[in-house]
Write a protein that holds these residues in place. Sequence first.
Motif, PDB file in Angstrom:
ATOM      1  N   PHE A 179      -8.035  -6.956   7.635  1.00 52.53           N
ATOM      2  CA  PHE A 179      -7.895  -5.506   7.541  1.00 52.53           C
ATOM      3  C   PHE A 179      -9.155  -4.912   6.940  1.00 52.53           C
ATOM      4  O   PHE A 179      -9.613  -5.341   5.875  1.00 52.53           O
ATOM      5  CB  PHE A 179      -6.690  -5.140   6.679  1.00 52.53           C
ATOM      6  CG  PHE A 179      -5.373  -5.472   7.319  1.00 52.53           C
ATOM      7  CD1 PHE A 179      -4.828  -6.741   7.201  1.00 52.53           C
ATOM      8  CD2 PHE A 179      -4.681  -4.518   8.048  1.00 52.53           C
ATOM      9  CE1 PHE A 179      -3.618  -7.053   7.791  1.00 52.53           C
ATOM     10  CE2 PHE A 179      -3.475  -4.816   8.653  1.00 52.53           C
ATOM     11  CZ  PHE A 179      -2.945  -6.088   8.516  1.00 52.53           C
ATOM     12  N   SER A 180      -9.677  -3.926   7.590  1.00 55.84           N
ATOM     13  CA  SER A 180     -10.913  -3.312   7.123  1.00 55.84           C
ATOM     14  C   SER A 180     -10.729  -2.583   5.796  1.00 55.84           C
ATOM     15  O   SER A 180     -11.697  -2.298   5.106  1.00 55.84           O
ATOM     16  CB  SER A 180     -11.458  -2.334   8.177  1.00 55.84           C
ATOM     17  OG  SER A 180     -10.537  -1.291   8.407  1.00 55.84           O
ATOM     18  N   THR A 181      -9.489  -2.298   5.426  1.00 53.01           N
ATOM     19  CA  THR A 181      -9.224  -1.618   4.158  1.00 53.01           C
ATOM     20  C   THR A 181      -9.070  -2.605   3.002  1.00 53.01           C
ATOM     21  O   THR A 181      -8.804  -2.203   1.877  1.00 53.01           O
ATOM     22  CB  THR A 181      -7.944  -0.788   4.259  1.00 53.01           C
ATOM     23  OG1 THR A 181      -6.878  -1.637   4.715  1.00 53.01           O
ATOM     24  CG2 THR A 181      -8.116   0.363   5.243  1.00 53.01           C
ATOM     25  N   SER A 182      -9.236  -3.870   3.272  1.00 50.59           N
ATOM     26  CA  SER A 182      -9.062  -4.901   2.250  1.00 50.59           C
ATOM     27  C   SER A 182     -10.154  -4.833   1.191  1.00 50.59           C
ATOM     28  O   SER A 182     -11.211  -4.214   1.391  1.00 50.59           O
ATOM     29  CB  SER A 182      -9.080  -6.278   2.905  1.00 50.59           C
ATOM     30  OG  SER A 182     -10.300  -6.465   3.595  1.00 50.59           O
ATOM     31  N   ILE A 183      -9.890  -5.479   0.090  1.00 48.75           N
ATOM     32  CA  ILE A 183     -10.872  -5.634  -0.972  1.00 48.75           C
ATOM     33  C   ILE A 183     -11.433  -7.053  -0.870  1.00 48.75           C
ATOM     34  O   ILE A 183     -10.676  -8.019  -0.783  1.00 48.75           O
ATOM     35  CB  ILE A 183     -10.225  -5.442  -2.352  1.00 48.75           C
ATOM     36  CG1 ILE A 183      -9.578  -4.056  -2.448  1.00 48.75           C
ATOM     37  CG2 ILE A 183     -11.265  -5.621  -3.462  1.00 48.75           C
ATOM     38  CD1 ILE A 183      -8.610  -3.925  -3.595  1.00 48.75           C
ATOM     39  N   GLN A 236      -8.444  -9.687  -0.477  1.00 46.95           N
ATOM     40  CA  GLN A 236      -7.161  -9.187  -0.956  1.00 46.95           C
ATOM     41  C   GLN A 236      -6.762  -8.013  -0.076  1.00 46.95           C
ATOM     42  O   GLN A 236      -7.485  -7.010  -0.016  1.00 46.95           O
ATOM     43  CB  GLN A 236      -7.278  -8.765  -2.427  1.00 46.95           C
ATOM     44  CG  GLN A 236      -5.966  -8.487  -3.119  1.00 46.95           C
ATOM     45  CD  GLN A 236      -6.166  -8.230  -4.611  1.00 46.95           C
ATOM     46  OE1 GLN A 236      -7.177  -7.685  -5.026  1.00 46.95           O
ATOM     47  NE2 GLN A 236      -5.194  -8.627  -5.406  1.00 46.95           N
ATOM     48  N   ARG A 237      -5.632  -8.139   0.599  1.00 47.69           N
ATOM     49  CA  ARG A 237      -5.212  -7.118   1.553  1.00 47.69           C
ATOM     50  C   ARG A 237      -5.030  -5.766   0.859  1.00 47.69           C
ATOM     51  O   ARG A 237      -5.498  -4.746   1.359  1.00 47.69           O
ATOM     52  CB  ARG A 237      -3.918  -7.565   2.238  1.00 47.69           C
ATOM     53  CG  ARG A 237      -3.195  -6.484   3.045  1.00 47.69           C
ATOM     54  CD  ARG A 237      -3.985  -6.064   4.238  1.00 47.69           C
ATOM     55  NE  ARG A 237      -3.262  -5.017   4.945  1.00 47.69           N
ATOM     56  CZ  ARG A 237      -3.455  -3.718   4.736  1.00 47.69           C
ATOM     57  NH1 ARG A 237      -4.344  -3.314   3.821  1.00 47.69           N
ATOM     58  NH2 ARG A 237      -2.784  -2.832   5.419  1.00 47.69           N
ATOM     59  N   VAL A 238      -4.325  -5.777  -0.271  1.00 48.11           N
ATOM     60  CA  VAL A 238      -4.108  -4.556  -1.051  1.00 48.11           C
ATOM     61  C   VAL A 238      -4.211  -4.904  -2.525  1.00 48.11           C
ATOM     62  O   VAL A 238      -4.006  -6.075  -2.889  1.00 48.11           O
ATOM     63  CB  VAL A 238      -2.716  -3.927  -0.770  1.00 48.11           C
ATOM     64  CG1 VAL A 238      -2.635  -3.415   0.656  1.00 48.11           C
ATOM     65  CG2 VAL A 238      -1.599  -4.919  -1.061  1.00 48.11           C
ATOM     66  N   PRO A 239      -4.517  -3.978  -3.380  1.00 49.66           N
ATOM     67  CA  PRO A 239      -4.563  -4.273  -4.820  1.00 49.66           C
ATOM     68  C   PRO A 239      -3.253  -4.868  -5.307  1.00 49.66           C
ATOM     69  O   PRO A 239      -2.172  -4.359  -5.003  1.00 49.66           O
ATOM     70  CB  PRO A 239      -4.807  -2.894  -5.451  1.00 49.66           C
ATOM     71  CG  PRO A 239      -5.509  -2.122  -4.394  1.00 49.66           C
ATOM     72  CD  PRO A 239      -4.894  -2.583  -3.094  1.00 49.66           C
ATOM     73  N   GLY A 240      -3.335  -5.985  -6.005  1.00 50.58           N
ATOM     74  CA  GLY A 240      -2.140  -6.656  -6.501  1.00 50.58           C
ATOM     75  C   GLY A 240      -1.533  -7.629  -5.514  1.00 50.58           C
ATOM     76  O   GLY A 240      -0.586  -8.346  -5.840  1.00 50.58           O
ATOM     77  N   GLY A 241      -2.074  -7.668  -4.310  1.00 50.87           N
ATOM     78  CA  GLY A 241      -1.562  -8.577  -3.285  1.00 50.87           C
ATOM     79  C   GLY A 241      -2.123  -9.973  -3.431  1.00 50.87           C
ATOM     80  O   GLY A 241      -2.908 -10.259  -4.343  1.00 50.87           O
ATOM     81  N   ASN A 242      -1.725 -10.846  -2.532  1.00 46.05           N
ATOM     82  CA  ASN A 242      -2.235 -12.227  -2.561  1.00 46.05           C
ATOM     83  C   ASN A 242      -3.752 -12.229  -2.400  1.00 46.05           C
ATOM     84  O   ASN A 242      -4.311 -11.442  -1.632  1.00 46.05           O
ATOM     85  CB  ASN A 242      -1.611 -13.038  -1.434  1.00 46.05           C
ATOM     86  CG  ASN A 242      -0.129 -13.301  -1.660  1.00 46.05           C
ATOM     87  OD1 ASN A 242       0.340 -13.288  -2.789  1.00 46.05           O
ATOM     88  ND2 ASN A 242       0.618 -13.522  -0.581  1.00 46.05           N
ATOM     89  N   VAL A 243      -4.382 -13.150  -3.111  1.00 43.29           N
ATOM     90  CA  VAL A 243      -5.828 -13.311  -3.019  1.00 43.29           C
ATOM     91  C   VAL A 243      -6.116 -14.605  -2.277  1.00 43.29           C
ATOM     92  O   VAL A 243      -5.642 -15.672  -2.662  1.00 43.29           O
ATOM     93  CB  VAL A 243      -6.485 -13.346  -4.412  1.00 43.29           C
ATOM     94  CG1 VAL A 243      -7.994 -13.545  -4.281  1.00 43.29           C
ATOM     95  CG2 VAL A 243      -6.191 -12.048  -5.169  1.00 43.29           C
TER      96      VAL A 243
END
Length: 117
Positions: free
Chosen positions: A29-33, A98-105
């Motif tokens: 996902f391009s919005t990932s971190i 990381q897909r979203v903050p707090g998500g799996n790394v």
Amino acid sequence: QVQLVESGGGLVHPGGSLRLSCSASGPFFSTSIMGWERQTPGKQREVVATITGRGITNYGDSVKGRFTITRDNGANMMYLQMSGVKPEDTGVYSCNYQRVPGGNVYKGQGTQVTVSS
């Protein structure tokens, strides 16, 4: 899940430059971190740099002004341009996602960088 593979590590002289690459496969996902971290001998794992999907970057104090993190969402790639390297930059560099903050790394296996004359 996302799989990450790093490349570009090797031996570099102090003051030299090196470019690390991180290739992502799977549901990207391009919005990932994304980010780089390193494990240096005798030290704790250290966050080197992070970049959001919008290109907002953060750097560890030890690399500010010397390293540059970028990403190419169209190619599912992330890079770390290392300049003015020092012996203390030696370590195993790994990329993470990381897909979203707090998500799996998710992390790659890492690539060895050795700074030595």
